[in-house]
Design a protein around this motif. Structure first.
Motif, PDB file in Angstrom:
ATOM      1  N   GLY A 125      42.281 -56.182  15.890  1.00 44.04           N
ATOM      2  CA  GLY A 125      41.614 -55.371  16.900  1.00 44.04           C
ATOM      3  C   GLY A 125      40.562 -54.459  16.312  1.00 44.04           C
ATOM      4  N   THR A 126      40.896 -53.774  15.224  1.00 47.59           N
ATOM      5  CA  THR A 126      39.918 -52.884  14.601  1.00 47.59           C
ATOM      6  C   THR A 126      38.823 -53.674  13.877  1.00 47.59           C
ATOM      7  OG1 THR A 126      41.457 -52.641  12.731  1.00 47.59           O
ATOM      8  CG2 THR A 126      41.439 -50.886  14.389  1.00 47.59           C
ATOM      9  N   PHE A 127      39.180 -54.864  13.377  1.00 47.70           N
ATOM     10  CA  PHE A 127      38.158 -55.737  12.791  1.00 47.70           C
ATOM     11  C   PHE A 127      37.135 -56.132  13.849  1.00 47.70           C
ATOM     12  CE2 PHE A 127      36.740 -60.164  12.124  1.00 47.70           C
ATOM     13  CZ  PHE A 127      36.016 -59.998  10.954  1.00 47.70           C
ATOM     14  N   LEU A 128      37.602 -56.472  15.034  1.00 46.58           N
ATOM     15  CA  LEU A 128      36.686 -56.848  16.110  1.00 46.58           C
ATOM     16  C   LEU A 128      35.808 -55.667  16.513  1.00 46.58           C
ATOM     17  CD1 LEU A 128      36.071 -59.418  17.727  1.00 46.58           C
ATOM     18  CD2 LEU A 128      37.536 -58.526  19.549  1.00 46.58           C
ATOM     19  N   GLU A 129      36.342 -54.466  16.457  1.00 45.33           N
ATOM     20  CA  GLU A 129      35.533 -53.278  16.747  1.00 45.33           C
ATOM     21  C   GLU A 129      34.397 -53.143  15.730  1.00 45.33           C
ATOM     22  OE1 GLU A 129      38.071 -49.882  16.856  1.00 45.33           O
ATOM     23  OE2 GLU A 129      39.218 -50.594  18.596  1.00 45.33           O
ATOM     24  N   ILE A 130      34.700 -53.457  14.475  1.00 45.55           N
ATOM     25  CA  ILE A 130      33.669 -53.419  13.430  1.00 45.55           C
ATOM     26  C   ILE A 130      32.573 -54.438  13.724  1.00 45.55           C
ATOM     27  CG2 ILE A 130      33.247 -54.025  11.014  1.00 45.55           C
ATOM     28  CD1 ILE A 130      35.857 -52.612  10.328  1.00 45.55           C
ATOM     29  N   ILE A 131      32.975 -55.648  14.123  1.00 48.05           N
ATOM     30  CA  ILE A 131      31.993 -56.686  14.447  1.00 48.05           C
ATOM     31  C   ILE A 131      31.152 -56.248  15.642  1.00 48.05           C
ATOM     32  CG2 ILE A 131      31.673 -59.079  15.145  1.00 48.05           C
ATOM     33  CD1 ILE A 131      32.687 -58.553  12.226  1.00 48.05           C
ATOM     34  N   GLU A 132      31.778 -55.650  16.626  1.00 54.09           N
ATOM     35  CA  GLU A 132      31.033 -55.154  17.779  1.00 54.09           C
ATOM     36  C   GLU A 132      30.036 -54.072  17.348  1.00 54.09           C
ATOM     37  OE1 GLU A 132      31.703 -53.762  22.413  1.00 54.09           O
ATOM     38  OE2 GLU A 132      33.430 -53.911  21.067  1.00 54.09           O
ATOM     39  N   ASP A 133      30.425 -53.256  16.399  1.00 51.58           N
ATOM     40  CA  ASP A 133      29.527 -52.235  15.858  1.00 51.58           C
ATOM     41  C   ASP A 133      28.288 -52.878  15.245  1.00 51.58           C
ATOM     42  OD1 ASP A 133      29.619 -49.137  14.800  1.00 51.58           O
ATOM     43  OD2 ASP A 133      28.643 -50.469  13.352  1.00 51.58           O
ATOM     44  N   ARG A 134      28.492 -53.970  14.508  1.00 51.87           N
ATOM     45  CA  ARG A 134      27.352 -54.672  13.900  1.00 51.87           C
ATOM     46  C   ARG A 134      26.485 -55.339  14.967  1.00 51.87           C
ATOM     47  NH1 ARG A 134      25.676 -52.400  10.218  1.00 51.87           N
ATOM     48  NH2 ARG A 134      24.524 -54.206   9.425  1.00 51.87           N
ATOM     49  N   ILE A 135      27.109 -55.870  16.007  1.00 48.22           N
ATOM     50  CA  ILE A 135      26.347 -56.466  17.105  1.00 48.22           C
ATOM     51  C   ILE A 135      25.487 -55.398  17.776  1.00 48.22           C
ATOM     52  CG2 ILE A 135      26.587 -57.481  19.418  1.00 48.22           C
ATOM     53  CD1 ILE A 135      28.974 -59.074  18.311  1.00 48.22           C
ATOM     54  N   ASP A 136      26.058 -54.228  17.977  1.00 45.48           N
ATOM     55  CA  ASP A 136      25.291 -53.134  18.577  1.00 45.48           C
ATOM     56  C   ASP A 136      24.134 -52.708  17.666  1.00 45.48           C
ATOM     57  OD1 ASP A 136      26.738 -53.012  20.928  1.00 45.48           O
ATOM     58  OD2 ASP A 136      28.167 -51.541  20.160  1.00 45.48           O
ATOM     59  N   HIS A 137      24.362 -52.752  16.353  1.00 46.70           N
ATOM     60  CA  HIS A 137      23.291 -52.469  15.395  1.00 46.70           C
ATOM     61  C   HIS A 137      22.138 -53.451  15.592  1.00 46.70           C
ATOM     62  CE1 HIS A 137      21.330 -51.460  11.604  1.00 46.70           C
ATOM     63  NE2 HIS A 137      21.450 -52.716  11.203  1.00 46.70           N
ATOM     64  N   PHE A 138      22.459 -54.732  15.739  1.00 50.77           N
ATOM     65  CA  PHE A 138      21.430 -55.745  15.992  1.00 50.77           C
ATOM     66  C   PHE A 138      20.759 -55.492  17.343  1.00 50.77           C
ATOM     67  CE2 PHE A 138      23.010 -57.804  12.353  1.00 50.77           C
ATOM     68  CZ  PHE A 138      22.265 -58.940  12.071  1.00 50.77           C
ATOM     69  N   ASP A 139      21.560 -55.150  18.340  1.00 54.41           N
ATOM     70  CA  ASP A 139      21.021 -54.913  19.684  1.00 54.41           C
ATOM     71  C   ASP A 139      19.995 -53.780  19.663  1.00 54.41           C
ATOM     72  OD1 ASP A 139      21.422 -55.900  22.488  1.00 54.41           O
ATOM     73  OD2 ASP A 139      21.809 -53.774  22.843  1.00 54.41           O
TER      74      ASP A 139
END
Length: 464
Positions: free
Chosen positions: A210-224
């Protein structure tokens, strides 16, 4: 008449009209490529034609090996001049390969050189191309402008800072939009080092899935935040294997600990990751690209000598493509979270499977035309016959009118004539259908088809 002339590959009058009056001068939406954003940001000036043309071009390297050229003159330390000579000697042997056409199109488009490159004139062409590179300021940005490009989607990993994309966006004098594309291939066979790097980048701890997926979402938001519109996924084997939450936590723990993971667990992991990534993309209005079917770095000796992406990859085959693809798309769709998606198969044997599968998931509340796309001929299908097979199959199973068209998938700043090549082939295909009585000779409808496929569909599709 020169070999590359105005009607090159246009074999009927309808094709000539459609190309010259409609397709030829349309802008380019290059939504998937491998150009280096650093070179764009810094407006890289190329040392010579060899750097511009041969550095990183594994298509040419592959052909040179087939022509008996030593690796010293391909990926080794040979001189620029000797490498160019080796390529020229290879180019004239490439009859029947699209490289023969691409070479001549690029020489004419960027250098105005109409002679056929070969062993008899390579030195003259080498000197003239180098003179133009120096005197005419043919830098990365100027080559992009000359090519009439509106949009470029580069390919970037979750670990990239995207600093060069910011530099490009800040340049008022360069009005081509260059956006990063999120390519998370390292996450499919995750290493403990990758987890640590992501934790360091985000300042968050991946205690569990779950926290790993939050990290990935953070990187996606960085790209966004840096203007990303597109993701891309390079997968050897397309698999769908359902897993419980307990399975996923166990698999993540194994990855994080640096332990080996079984093939079935890797399939479960990839399935869960792709579905949840797709849902994140949907929420941000992104496009999800899935490229599958490449077996990479098959020549161990060359891989150890020259590294990855040097032209020793092949078409992969697998079982139950239809089952896996339909289940993957369905898993996102039944939650109402299927993003706009483009599926590319490297094995042409799967053309009808992919085209009929993506047609199952066009229903959407957003009213998007061609929401799930059967992608253009990719890599080994980026040929006249490969493009035609893709067009014909798409027309058989879906709506050719809504096809988003061509991309370069290239590392070279002079690969944009591939769009022109595609446009000529497409116009000739449409012309043949008209002149054989299979398509109506209705100018307004034909104009709409050509404009849509060559430019307008991509323009509409690749926006939020």
């Amino acid at each position: 008449m020169t070999f590359i002339h105005g009607d090159f590959m246009l074999q009927n009058e309808t094709a000539k009209t459609l190309y010259h009056q409609i397709a030829r001068d349309l802008p380019i939406i290059d939504y998937h490529c491998h150009l280096d954003p650093k070179e764009i940001a810094e407006d890289h000036a190329f040392e010579d034609i060899t750097e511009l043309w041969l550095a990183g071009d594994h298509y040419k390297w592959r052909a040179m090996r087939a022509n008996g050229v030593s690796e010293e003159l391909i990926t080794g330390n040979g001189s620029s001049k000797d490498k160019f000579k080796a390529w020229a000697e290879t180019a004239e042997m490439a009859l029947g390969n699209p490289l023969f056409h691409w070479t001549q199109l690029e020489l004419k488009e960027y250098f105005g050189i109409e002679e056929l490159l070969g062993s008899d004139n390579w030195e003259t062409i080498y000197d003239e191309a180098n003179r133009q590179l120096k005197e005419d300021d043919m830098t990365a940005q100027s080559l992009i402008r000359k090519s009439n490009v509106e949009f470029i989607g580069t390919t970037d990993t979750p670990f990239d800072s995207l600093e060069y994309h910011k530099q490009i966006a800040d340049k008022e004098a360069f009005d081509v939009k260059v956006a990063p594309s999120f390519r998370p291939d390292e996450l499919y066979d995750l290493s403990a080092e990758d987890v640590s790097r992501l934790e360091e980048l985000t300042g968050k701890q991946a205690a569990d899935y779950g926290t790993f997926l939050e990290i990935i979402e953070d990187r996606i938001d960085h790209f966004d935040r840096h203007g990303a519109l597109i993701s891309d996924h390079g997968i050897t084997e397309l698999l769908y294997e359902e897993a419980s939450d307990e399975d996923i936590e166990r698999i993540f723990a194994s990855f994080k600990a640096g332990e080996s993971v079984s093939d079935i667990d890797k399939a479960k992991w990839m399935t869960r990751l792709l579905v949840e990534l797709g849902q994140l993309y949907h929420d941000r209005g992104w496009i999800m690209q899935i490229h599958f079917g490449a077996i990479r770095n098959t020549n161990t000796r060359l891989f150890e000598q020259a590294g990855a992406n040097v032209g020793v990859d092949s078409i992969y085959d697998q079982a139950k493509v239809a089952v896996h693809l339909n289940r993957l798309l369905d898993a996102m769709d039944k939650e109402g979270k299927l993003p706009k998606t483009i599926v590319y198969n490297l094995n042409p044997e799967y053309n009808h499977i992919v085209a009929s599968s993506v047609a199952n998931f066009q229903s959407n509340e957003e009213g998007i035309k061609g929401k799930v796309q059967f992608g253009a001929g990719w890599w080994f299908n980026d040929t006249e016959q490969g493009m035609l097979r893709q067009m014909e199959t798409l027309a058989d199973h879906g709506l050719l009118m809504h096809f988003v068209g061509m991309l370069t998938d290239s590392r070279s700043f002079v690969s944009y004539p591939r769009h022109d090549y595609f446009r000529r082939i497409f116009c000739n295909f449409v012309g043949e259908q008209v002149e054989s009585g299979k398509f109506p000779d209705k100018p307004a409808l034909l104009k709409q088809l050509v404009e849509n496929v060559c430019y307008k569909n991509a323009k509409r599709y690749f926006q939020k």
